[in-house]
Structures are given as structure tokens and as C-alpha cells.
Write an enzyme that holds these catalytic residues in place. Structure first.
Site, short mmCIF file in Angstrom:
data_model
loop_
_atom_site.label_atom_id
_atom_site.label_comp_id
_atom_site.label_asym_id
_atom_site.label_seq_id
_atom_site.Cartn_x
_atom_site.Cartn_y
_atom_site.Cartn_z
N ASN A 278 0.84 -1.41 0.60
CA ASN A 278 -0.03 -0.11 0.29
C ASN A 278 0.63 1.48 0.12
OD1 ASN A 278 0.89 -0.48 2.49
ND2 ASN A 278 -1.18 0.38 3.36
N GLU B 102 4.79 -3.26 12.31
CA GLU B 102 4.19 -2.04 12.34
C GLU B 102 2.55 -2.78 11.81
OE1 GLU B 102 0.44 0.18 11.65
OE2 GLU B 102 2.01 0.21 10.17
N CYS C 37 -2.58 1.08 6.62
CA CYS C 37 -2.71 1.22 8.70
C CYS C 37 -3.58 2.87 9.22
CB CYS C 37 -1.57 0.82 8.73
SG CYS C 37 -0.67 1.85 8.45
#
Length: 517
Positions: free
Chosen positions: A174, A272, A306
Site C-alpha cells: 500500500n 507495524e 493502516c
């Protein structure tokens, strides 16, 4: 693939990476020990444009044998690299920054064609890599430790940062160049070598990024690009005894598995792993500003961030007015190929993601949430071959609904009404993630209360949940990660060990905590 003038691009390198003009297929290879090479498997998989399903190229699929070759090259190169003065290491990053800046538009166009985000966002992502290169190059003349007074006479005390060794980087599709820059630049300037596995969906931008390292003259073996699946390449990296740390950005499921196995191997990890981010809108908020922030946070990158806004926690007194504005504005969002400058929302990454998003919409309806907008795949003329989902808003969601708890990773947002700031904070903190949160209010006292009590690694006041800057730490609490941070000086803690150094020039044995008391 086209350059900034819309001309088909052909890349050649010293080992003849296969890139062919016209309709022929671009073969994307590994970069190991300064050489471009196919994997030992000989297998390739297609790379697709998510806006239209067209094949952009084929990427090699590596094995543990390829990972081992990359690790051995990195280990050998790092022995010399760690001795290079940090300011000299930084000079390579300055060169990389200049090359990225020179090719910003070309890289942005490639990123959009491969990942799908709209072109303005792609330009912003490439700019983030440029900014990170300059910022981390500056660390070449800092990499600060501490010099402190000793408690003994004629004794000097200090701490310094030293490299860990070989860093294994696993990056998502992404933000394929931004996150790669967050990880590779601090790793290299700190004196480490890198083995990098990019996402299978975005190998072209990874190829172009690696080419820039090569053109900048980075010594061979310091950056190794190994394409392939997480099951093959990612697992091999985690298991390899000569990879000293794994830096991973991706799903909770995979990150948790990496952390568990790395813990058994006493291997450092930086993880993450996503978010379920909320915008809080109080009854005194500027609703037009809040709507701007929500639309950008929820539907930018088609919700595939995210930090995407996936919950709106709104005071009951502002709920109706906010919903009216959101429904009006969402109708103005145009869907299509992100290369079109007028398009506001691009495709999602693939058919699997499209199906997952639609399943969550079904779940939301089954749970009793009310659909305000969207809720369907988009197959209008010109979009039928792409992966498009309508920007979707649910209202009257409750905190226990799955759509209010689980990361959907698509253009879906749920409105949850509350009656106070305290209730809003409680709702915000009720999920397993803790990446980003936001509050819109005109009351500075309430803003500071929220800053104190919101349990997230990032808090925004009168702005959406996205838009991190590279000179501050990026990461979150709880299920979002394991305490480490990308970006900012904090990123150096991932890629360095602390070494304490004592120099005793007294000419005699001195025993701390004994001889001075």
C-alpha cells in the site's frame, strides 16, 4: 510503464534485466550482491494493474536458496560498511535523494499503475521517500549517543550507537516506496546491510527503487532485493541465523507469527501491524473541516492505509448534521484509474481484497448497522475490469460490532454516536489496535484531555487520522505493533545497539560503587 512524457520506458542494466517495449512482458528479477538475477525456482507470477486488470510484468518467485545468497552477500558487505564513517555512508543517501527527486513523476506514474492510488497521492508518497532520504542522510553527522560524567576520578564515560548487522525488511504494497524508505535508509546510515522482500503486488516500484541505489553507487551487497511470497521468502528471512533483525509492516496475523518465531530465535523485530482508527467529532466541531478530514482519511488510498479512518465517533447532537454533509460530499467522489488527474478514489489492490471488503459490508448489515452510502462493488462502464468498491458509510454502529472492531482495509467507515468526550475516548480505546486517532473540537481544554487519554501512538487535533511526517516517530500501541517506531530519530533504535564505553586514565584499578563511597 511510461515516463513523465508518456513514452514507453525500457530499462537495461549491466546484467540485462529483461525489459521489453510494447505489449511484451517485463521480467522483474532479484538484485543480489550487485547483480540482477532470476530466482533459483525459475518461476514468475503476473503483476496486474488493479484499475484495469492489464498485465504490467512478471516477477520472479524466490526460494530459501535465493534468500541465503542475499544474506551471505549482505553479511560480507556489512563487515566493511560498518567501518565506513557515518558521514560518508550518508553521502549515498544524499545521492539517492537527488535521484528520487529527479525521477519523482516517473516513479509516481509507475506507483499508480501498479498499486492503484490516485496520482496526487503517489506523488506524495514518492516525496515522502525523498524527505526520508534527506532526513536520514543528516543522521550521518549525528547518530547521537551520550557523554556523561563518571562517578570516579580520571575516568571518561560515553555511549555510542553501533549497527546490528543484517536487517531483513518486509514491506507492504500500500506504500511500497515510502515504507521501504522508512526502513532501508536508517538501516544503511547506521551501518547495516539490507535484505529486502517487497510485496508481490508491487515489484516494479521496488525494482526502480533498487536501480536508484545501484545508480547511486552503493557498494554491492548492501542492498539485496529478493522477490517472492511471504510463505517462502518471508519465512526464510525470519529463520535465517545471519539476519539479525526483521522489520515488518503488514497484517496482525503475519506479524504476530513473525514475532513469536523471532522470539524463540532471540531475533529483534520491529512490527507495524495496522489500525482501527477513529475520528472523534464533538458538538462544537467545525463540521465542514471534520468532513474534509473524514473523507480524506477514509477514502484516500481507497481506505488501504493502516492509518485510514474507519470509525467516526460523533456526539449525538452533531450526528445528523454530520451525516447530511458526509452523504452530500461522498456523492462528489469520482472513481476510476488513479492516473486520471480528476479521479479521487482509485481501485483496491486485487479481487481478493474486493471480496473481503464486500463480506464486511454484508456483516455490517447483518449486525444491524444502517447503510448511508455505498455498499457495493462498482462495475460501471470503464471500471468493470478493475477492482473498484464504492465509498461506504454505515451509521448507528455499536462498539461491539465487527465492523467497528476489525480492520477492513478498504473504503468503509462506521459512525458510532456518543454523548460525551469521555464516552468517545472509551469507544476509541475499546479496539485491539492503537495506531492513530483524531478529534475535532474548538475547545482547547477538551483537545488536551483527548491528547492525554487517547491510547494511540499518533493523535491529531482538528485533522484526520492520516498524514504522518517523517521526522516524528510512526507507530502505535497494543495490537498495532511491538513498541518500535518507523521514522524520526526513534527509527535508529531499531537498527542500532547501544554500546557503553568507559576510559579509565587514572593508572590504577577503580571499582565503581565501591571505591567512591
Amino acid at each position: 510503464m511510461v515516463n513523465r512524457k508518456g513514452i514507453q520506458v525500457v530499462h537495461l542494466n549491466k546484467k540485462g534485466t529483461k525489459t521489453i517495449q510494447g505489449d511484451d512482458t517485463k521480467k522483474l528479477l532479484n538484485y543480489i550482491d550487485g547483480e540482477w538475477c532470476e530466482s533459483s525456482s525459475g518461476k514468475f507470477v503476473d503483476v496486474l494493474n488493479p484499475a484495469n486488470g492489464k498485465i504490467l510484468g512478471e516477477v520472479t518467485q524466490s526460494t530459501d536458496e535465493d534468500v541465503n545468497r542475499a544474506v551471505q552477500a549482505a553479511k560480507k558487505a556489512q563487515k566493511e560498511w560498518r567501518l565506513v564513517p557515518a558521514p560518508e555512508r550518508a553521502e549515498y543517501l544524499y545521492t539517492i535523494a537527488a535521484l528520487l527527486k529527479e525521477r519523482k513523476e516517473e516513479l509516481s506514474q509507475i506507483l499508480t499503475s501498479e498499486m492503484g492510488k490516485v496520482i496526487d497521492e503517489a506523488r506524495g508518497e514518492v516525496q515522502e521517500a525523498i524527505d526520508m532520504a534527506y532526513y536520514m542522510a543528516g543522521e550521518g553527522r549525528r547518530l547521537f549517543g551520550d557523554t556523561v560524567p563518571s562517578e570516579l576520578r580520571n575516568k571518561f564515560a560515553m555511549s555510542v550507537r553501533v549497527p546490528i548487522g543484517v536487517a531483513g525488511l518486509i514491506t507492504p504494497w500500500n506504500f511500497p516506496i515510502a515504507i521501504a524508505s522508512w526502513k532501508s535508509f536508517p538501516a544503511l546510515v547506521s551501518g547495516n546491510a539490507v535484505v529486502w522482500k517487497p510485496a508481490t503486488e508491487t515489484p516494479i516500484i521496488a525494482y526502480e527503487f533498487a536501480k536508484i541505489f545501484e545508480e547511486a553507487g552503493l557498494p554491492k551487497g548492501l542492498l539485496n532485493l529478493v522477490n517472492g511470497s511471504g510463505r517462502e521468502v518471508g519465512n526464510a528471512m525470519v529463520e535465517h541465523p545471519d539476519i539479525d533483525l526483521i522489520s515488518f509492516t503488514g497484517s496482525n496475523e503475519v506479524g504476530s507469527a513473525i514475532n513469536a518465531r523471532a522470539g524463540e530465535l532471540l531475533k529483534r523485530t520491529s512490527l507495524e501491524m495496522g489500525g482501527k482508527n477513529a475520528v472523534i467529532v464533538l458538538d462544537d466541531a467545525d463540521l465542514d473541516l471534520a468532513v474534509d478530514g473524514i473523507l480524506w482519511g477514509a477514502f484516500g488510498t481507497s481506505g488501504q492505509r493502516c492509518t485510514a479512518t474507519s470509525r467516526i465517533i460523533v456526539h449525538q447532537d452533531a450526528k445528523e448534521a454530520l451525516e447530511t454533509k458526509l452523504v452530500e460530499r461522498i456523492g462528489e467522489l469520482s472513481l476510476g484509474d488513479g492516473a486520471n488527474e480528476k479521479v479521487k478514489v482509485g481501485p483496491v489492490i486485487n479481487r481478493s481484497a474486493l471480496g473481503k471488503i464486500h463480506e464486511y459490508v454484508k456483516i455490517g448489515l447483518e449486525e444491524g448497522a444502517t447503510l448511508l452510502a455505498g455498499g457495493s462493488m462498482v462495475t460501471d462502464s470503464g471500471l468493470v475490469t478493475g477492482n473498484f468498491y464504492a465509498p461506504t458509510i454505515f451509521t448507528n454502529a455499536t462498539v461491539d460490532m465487527r465492523i467497528a472492531q476489525e480492520e477492513i482495509f478498504g473504503p468503509v467507515v462506521s459512525i458510532i454516536p456518543v454523548n460525551s468526550l469521555e464516552e468517545a475516548i472509551e469507544v476509541n480505546n475499546s479496539v485491539e489496535f492503537g495506531l492513530s486517532s483524531s478529534i475535532f473540537t474548538s475547545d482547547v481544554n477538551l483537545a488536551f484531555q483527548a491528547m492525554r487519554d487517547l491510547d494511540t501512538g499518533i493523535v491529531y487535533i482538528n485533522a484526520g487520522t492520516t498524514g504522518a511526517e517523517i521526522h516524528l516517530p510512526f507507530g502505535g500501541t497494543k495490537g498495532t505493533g511491538n513498541g518500535h517506531r518507523d521514522s524520526g530519530v526513534a527509527a535508529l533504535d531499531v537498527y542500532t545497539e547501544w554500546k557503553s564505553v568507559y576510559v579509565d586514565y587514572s593508572g590504577k584499578l577503580q571499582r565503581a560503587q565501591i571505591d567512591n563511597y
